[in-house]
Design an enzyme around this catalytic site. Structure first.
Site, short mmCIF file in Angstrom:
data_model
loop_
_atom_site.label_atom_id
_atom_site.label_comp_id
_atom_site.label_asym_id
_atom_site.label_seq_id
_atom_site.Cartn_x
_atom_site.Cartn_y
_atom_site.Cartn_z
N HIS A 49 3.82 -2.01 -63.61
CA HIS A 49 4.79 -1.13 -64.27
C HIS A 49 4.08 -0.27 -65.31
O HIS A 49 3.86 -0.72 -66.44
CB HIS A 49 5.87 -1.96 -64.96
N CYS A 76 6.28 -0.67 -58.46
CA CYS A 76 6.65 -2.06 -58.17
C CYS A 76 7.26 -2.16 -56.77
O CYS A 76 6.59 -1.83 -55.80
CB CYS A 76 7.58 -2.61 -59.25
N GLU A 127 5.32 2.11 -66.97
CA GLU A 127 6.26 2.37 -68.06
C GLU A 127 6.34 1.22 -69.05
O GLU A 127 6.91 1.37 -70.14
CB GLU A 127 7.65 2.70 -67.49
#
Length: 218
Positions: A199, A89, A201
């Site tokens: 992202h 990001c 994750e």
């Protein structure tokens, strides 16, 4: 979804400079079997098999925080030695030469030329799931279907890729694109330096596979 890595766990530091979802990144990386530490400790960040640099918030603020933690120096030294670094990001955005937010320009790490500028779209921020267009031979997106979706939350992006490699000995960076209003850079693979605008994750199984691909290169 089961993920596997090599027999020896790789040591990854999530660099904690105050501007990132470090806990989410830690959990996602641990799922790959990596040994993960959240720290800004200089020696730990320098000696880890991989360094992950998250980032949320404003470009200029992230750069200030990174420099205060000597993260700019750590990233430069790791890359000089061919040691893997991955940005996520705003952690990707600060790798470019500069960022412009609310008319204010700030210098980035200048690992890549280019400007992080406001998204050119009817709806901003770009928040939610989107597909990407990965280049042939991508290691980052290996094993993922073309329709795989990733989670984005951002109002700024790089719309023009400016780095070209004319030296036949060097491999040109692999650039992945996504579209929100107009195309923007969604990920880059450039030697030891990889990065994603989205992202991983927070991107479910697709993001987990992507992180596993990175861990597999360490």
């Amino acid at each position: 979804m089961e993920l596997t890595t090599g027999s020896a766990a790789r040591k990854v530091v999530v660099f904690d400079y105050g501007f990132g979802n470090v806990r989410s990144a830690e959990r996602a990386l641990a799922r790959t079997g990596a040994e993960v530490e959240i720290t800004r400790d200089f020696d730990a960040a320098m000696n880890a098999d991989g360094l992950l640099v998250p980032g949320v918030g404003a470009f200029a603020a992230c750069m200030r925080g990174l420099k205060e933690a000597r993260g700019d120096w750590i990233i430069d030294r790791r890359l000089s030695g061919g040691r893997p670094v991955m940005g996520i990001c705003v952690g990707m955005q600060i790798l470019f030469a500069r960022g412009i937010e609310h008319g204010v320009e700030a210098e980035g790490l200048d690992e890549w030329p280019g400007t992080v500028a406001p998204l050119e779209a009817d709806v901003v921020p770009h928040m939610g799931w989107n597909t990407v267009e990965a280049p042939a031979g991508s290691e980052l997106f290996a094993g993922l279907d073309a329709g795989a979706r990733f989670y984005f939350v951002h109002s700024y992006a790089v719309h023009d890729w400016r780095l070209e490699t004319h030296n036949a000995v060097l491999h040109a960076p692999k650039v992945t694109w996504a579209t929100h209003g107009r195309p923007f850079v969604a990920a880059v693979e450039n030697g030891a330096l990889w990065a994603t605008q989205f992202h991983p994750e927070k991107s479910g199984d697709a993001g987990a596979q992507l992180l596993n691909n990175w861990i597999g290169t360490l």
